[in-house]
Design a protein around this motif. Sequence first.
Motif, PDB file in Angstrom:
ATOM      1  N   SER A   1      -8.291   1.436  -4.105  1.00 50.94           N
ATOM      2  CA  SER A   1      -8.465   0.059  -3.626  1.00 50.94           C
ATOM      3  C   SER A   1      -8.255  -0.944  -4.762  1.00 50.94           C
ATOM      4  CB  SER A   1      -9.861  -0.125  -3.022  1.00 50.94           C
ATOM      5  OG  SER A   1     -10.038   0.681  -1.879  1.00 50.94           O
ATOM      6  N   GLU A   2      -8.841  -0.661  -5.928  1.00 50.54           N
ATOM      7  CA  GLU A   2      -8.698  -1.564  -7.068  1.00 50.54           C
ATOM      8  C   GLU A   2      -7.247  -1.657  -7.529  1.00 50.54           C
ATOM      9  OE1 GLU A   2     -11.336  -0.076  -9.999  1.00 50.54           O
ATOM     10  OE2 GLU A   2     -13.162  -0.545  -8.874  1.00 50.54           O
ATOM     11  N   THR A   3      -6.559  -0.517  -7.529  1.00 52.82           N
ATOM     12  CA  THR A   3      -5.155  -0.515  -7.941  1.00 52.82           C
ATOM     13  C   THR A   3      -4.304  -1.333  -6.975  1.00 52.82           C
ATOM     14  OG1 THR A   3      -5.421   1.665  -8.944  1.00 52.82           O
ATOM     15  CG2 THR A   3      -3.178   0.951  -8.464  1.00 52.82           C
ATOM     16  N   CYS A   4      -4.524  -1.130  -5.670  1.00 54.60           N
ATOM     17  CA  CYS A   4      -3.764  -1.876  -4.662  1.00 54.60           C
ATOM     18  C   CYS A   4      -4.021  -3.377  -4.769  1.00 54.60           C
ATOM     19  CB  CYS A   4      -4.121  -1.380  -3.261  1.00 54.60           C
ATOM     20  SG  CYS A   4      -3.503   0.268  -2.875  1.00 54.60           S
ATOM     21  N   GLN A   5      -5.264  -3.773  -5.035  1.00 61.17           N
ATOM     22  CA  GLN A   5      -5.586  -5.187  -5.143  1.00 61.17           C
ATOM     23  C   GLN A   5      -4.816  -5.830  -6.299  1.00 61.17           C
ATOM     24  OE1 GLN A   5      -9.759  -6.085  -5.344  1.00 61.17           O
ATOM     25  NE2 GLN A   5      -9.445  -8.228  -5.817  1.00 61.17           N
ATOM     26  N   GLU A   6      -4.753  -5.143  -7.432  1.00 61.48           N
ATOM     27  CA  GLU A   6      -4.021  -5.693  -8.579  1.00 61.48           C
ATOM     28  C   GLU A   6      -2.533  -5.805  -8.286  1.00 61.48           C
ATOM     29  OE1 GLU A   6      -5.290  -6.976 -11.334  1.00 61.48           O
ATOM     30  OE2 GLU A   6      -7.245  -6.627 -10.397  1.00 61.48           O
TER      31      GLU A   6
ATOM     32  N   ILE B   1     -10.155   0.062   0.981  1.00 60.58           N
ATOM     33  CA  ILE B   1      -9.622   1.145   1.812  1.00 60.58           C
ATOM     34  C   ILE B   1     -10.826   1.879   2.380  1.00 60.58           C
ATOM     35  CG2 ILE B   1      -8.232   3.252   1.866  1.00 60.58           C
ATOM     36  CD1 ILE B   1      -6.782   2.173  -0.620  1.00 60.58           C
ATOM     37  N   GLU B   2     -11.022   1.803   3.686  1.00 57.52           N
ATOM     38  CA  GLU B   2     -12.194   2.426   4.300  1.00 57.52           C
ATOM     39  C   GLU B   2     -11.955   3.893   4.631  1.00 57.52           C
ATOM     40  OE1 GLU B   2     -13.519   0.165   7.610  1.00 57.52           O
ATOM     41  OE2 GLU B   2     -13.940  -1.644   6.434  1.00 57.52           O
ATOM     42  N   ASN B   3     -10.707   4.241   4.953  1.00 62.70           N
ATOM     43  CA  ASN B   3     -10.452   5.624   5.344  1.00 62.70           C
ATOM     44  C   ASN B   3      -8.976   5.955   5.155  1.00 62.70           C
ATOM     45  OD1 ASN B   3     -11.230   8.204   6.564  1.00 62.70           O
ATOM     46  ND2 ASN B   3      -9.946   7.563   8.270  1.00 62.70           N
TER      47      ASN B   3
ATOM     48  N   PHE C   1       0.833  -1.199   0.000  1.00 64.50           N
ATOM     49  CA  PHE C   1       0.000   0.000   0.000  1.00 64.50           C
ATOM     50  C   PHE C   1       0.872   1.256   0.000  1.00 64.50           C
ATOM     51  CE2 PHE C   1      -2.090   3.431   2.358  1.00 64.50           C
ATOM     52  CZ  PHE C   1      -3.238   3.604   1.599  1.00 64.50           C
ATOM     53  N   THR C   2       1.924   1.247   0.818  1.00 62.91           N
ATOM     54  CA  THR C   2       2.843   2.392   0.871  1.00 62.91           C
ATOM     55  C   THR C   2       3.475   2.637  -0.484  1.00 62.91           C
ATOM     56  OG1 THR C   2       3.313   1.923   3.204  1.00 62.91           O
ATOM     57  CG2 THR C   2       4.864   3.333   2.025  1.00 62.91           C
ATOM     58  N   ASP C   3       3.920   1.574  -1.143  1.00 57.78           N
ATOM     59  CA  ASP C   3       4.528   1.716  -2.473  1.00 57.78           C
ATOM     60  C   ASP C   3       3.523   2.268  -3.482  1.00 57.78           C
ATOM     61  OD1 ASP C   3       6.837   0.691  -1.423  1.00 57.78           O
ATOM     62  OD2 ASP C   3       6.513  -1.343  -2.160  1.00 57.78           O
ATOM     63  N   THR C   4       2.303   1.785  -3.418  1.00 57.69           N
ATOM     64  CA  THR C   4       1.286   2.171  -4.408  1.00 57.69           C
ATOM     65  C   THR C   4       0.893   3.634  -4.267  1.00 57.69           C
ATOM     66  OG1 THR C   4       0.417  -0.095  -4.411  1.00 57.69           O
ATOM     67  CG2 THR C   4      -0.988   1.626  -5.338  1.00 57.69           C
ATOM     68  N   VAL C   5       0.635   4.101  -3.049  1.00 59.27           N
ATOM     69  CA  VAL C   5       0.227   5.502  -2.874  1.00 59.27           C
ATOM     70  C   VAL C   5       1.385   6.442  -3.179  1.00 59.27           C
ATOM     71  CG1 VAL C   5      -1.559   4.941  -1.192  1.00 59.27           C
ATOM     72  CG2 VAL C   5       0.737   5.492  -0.386  1.00 59.27           C
ATOM     73  N   GLY C   6       2.617   5.968  -2.931  1.00 60.58           N
ATOM     74  CA  GLY C   6       3.775   6.799  -3.266  1.00 60.58           C
ATOM     75  C   GLY C   6       3.924   6.989  -4.759  1.00 60.58           C
TER      76      GLY C   6
ATOM     77  N   TYR D   1      -6.614  11.632  -2.064  1.00 63.49           N
ATOM     78  CA  TYR D   1      -6.492  10.258  -1.577  1.00 63.49           C
ATOM     79  C   TYR D   1      -7.779   9.813  -0.880  1.00 63.49           C
ATOM     80  CZ  TYR D   1      -1.545   9.983  -2.685  1.00 63.49           C
ATOM     81  OH  TYR D   1      -0.352   9.933  -3.350  1.00 63.49           O
ATOM     82  N   ALA D   2      -8.343  10.691  -0.049  1.00 66.10           N
ATOM     83  CA  ALA D   2      -9.568  10.331   0.656  1.00 66.10           C
ATOM     84  C   ALA D   2     -10.772  10.312  -0.275  1.00 66.10           C
ATOM     85  CB  ALA D   2      -9.817  11.313   1.809  1.00 66.10           C
ATOM     86  N   ALA D   3     -10.713  11.036  -1.399  1.00 64.50           N
ATOM     87  CA  ALA D   3     -11.851  11.121  -2.311  1.00 64.50           C
ATOM     88  C   ALA D   3     -11.842  10.033  -3.378  1.00 64.50           C
ATOM     89  CB  ALA D   3     -11.870  12.496  -2.984  1.00 64.50           C
ATOM     90  N   ASN D   4     -10.761   9.276  -3.488  1.00 68.73           N
ATOM     91  CA  ASN D   4     -10.656   8.262  -4.534  1.00 68.73           C
ATOM     92  C   ASN D   4     -10.297   6.901  -3.951  1.00 68.73           C
ATOM     93  OD1 ASN D   4     -10.653   9.810  -7.391  1.00 68.73           O
ATOM     94  ND2 ASN D   4      -9.629  11.066  -5.867  1.00 68.73           N
ATOM     95  N   THR D   5     -10.929   6.540  -2.828  1.00 72.04           N
ATOM     96  CA  THR D   5     -10.591   5.274  -2.176  1.00 72.04           C
ATOM     97  C   THR D   5     -10.980   4.066  -3.025  1.00 72.04           C
ATOM     98  OG1 THR D   5     -12.688   5.395  -0.959  1.00 72.04           O
ATOM     99  CG2 THR D   5     -10.721   6.229   0.153  1.00 72.04           C
ATOM    100  N   SER D   6     -12.059   4.156  -3.802  1.00 66.41           N
ATOM    101  CA  SER D   6     -12.474   3.017  -4.631  1.00 66.41           C
ATOM    102  C   SER D   6     -11.442   2.715  -5.701  1.00 66.41           C
ATOM    103  CB  SER D   6     -13.838   3.305  -5.278  1.00 66.41           C
ATOM    104  OG  SER D   6     -14.848   3.435  -4.306  1.00 66.41           O
ATOM    105  N   GLU D   7     -11.014   3.744  -6.434  1.00 69.67           N
ATOM    106  CA  GLU D   7     -10.019   3.541  -7.479  1.00 69.67           C
ATOM    107  C   GLU D   7      -8.693   3.084  -6.894  1.00 69.67           C
ATOM    108  OE1 GLU D   7     -11.850   6.136  -7.019  1.00 69.67           O
ATOM    109  OE2 GLU D   7     -13.095   6.424  -8.808  1.00 69.67           O
TER     110      GLU D   7
END
Length: 380
Positions: free
Chosen positions: A196-201, A219-221, A174-179, A188-194
């Motif tokens: 989440s999908e990126t992190c899952q892949e 990602i809930e919050n 998760f840290t690598d992906t958001v970086g 970041y807080a407004a695009n948790t759905s997108e």
Amino acid sequence: MGIFDKIKEKLSHEFIDIVEWLDYTDDTIAHRFERYQNEIKNGAKLIVREGQMAVFINEGQLADVFKPGTYDLTTQNLPILSTLKGWKYGFNSPFKAEVYFVNTTLFTDEKWGTKNPITLSDDRFGLVEIRAFGTYAFKIEDAGKFIIDIVGTDNNFTNFEINEHLKSLIATRFTDTVGEANLPIELYAANTSELSETCQEVMKPEFSSVGISLEKFYIENVSMPEELKKEIFEYSRLDKIDLDKLTRFKTAKAIEAAAHNEGGTAGAGMGMGMGFALAQQMGGMMSPQMGQQQQMPQQQQNQPAAMPPPMPQAVQYFYALNGAQSGPVSYEQLRSYFASRTINKDTLVWKAGMEGWKALSDVEELKGFLGGNTPPPLPM
């Protein structure tokens, strides 16, 4: 217990003719089938229920894997084990093998979270820290790989034992992906759905390497310090409003407040200063009346009164914003835009007399924005 009872018990354990596992828990992932000296009777029945897989291990090596169904354990149904044992013509005696039952149902509502804040770099707010938490769901995809790589010789492997490993893996990825996402911090807080999908892949291959399938990731919050939230809210407001209108509105409010403060010299001074600024904007409306009042005393005097020279015209600046030309604005307005981070030191500016556009940090009278609070002297 008599000698015959002991013999009977030994024989009952030795000649196992039904191999099955009834799971009465909700957190067991793998269970080793226990029997006397690991011996299973030739022709015994193997019962694998829905949501299970049975894995046979021979001397530390993966032998056979059975999906849901009922099987007679013979050389025909144990091809790999038969090869490992060297049974060319069948077997008639009990055989030895470790049998693991693996729970392949979906494990849901597993919690994850960042233990420490994640430090990110933002163009407008500098280094910022965020935290995140959520849930995920997984199931065992490759029972044989999971037993060999994760379970080992554990006779009862539970969900708790794998969770710490999975949560550490999730936090790292998760840290690598958001970086690498390089989003503005408020998104970041407004695009948790997108996100989440990126992190899952990104995480799926890591889970799959040990026989686990990551089915869901949420990602809930995404949280950040309160002072950073306030700064972002202020910035968003300034980004949406017309700063020229805001300046005029605040000027009018200040004049109104100064007018009510009749007893204070400081308030009177502020009222005079604000009134002068407002008078420049309203000069067109009041100039006819002012002209009539000035003509009367001039007719009564023999010589014309000495008049002060006109005020120097304020320097007007143009600036580039989002690839478009904006302005003109005064020095103080440009300074307020810099303070609110609407523009920065690299913003291109131009004024009358300049050969071309220059970065704000390269214009001599604007360098005070970068470190000092004292404006340059008034032009002569």
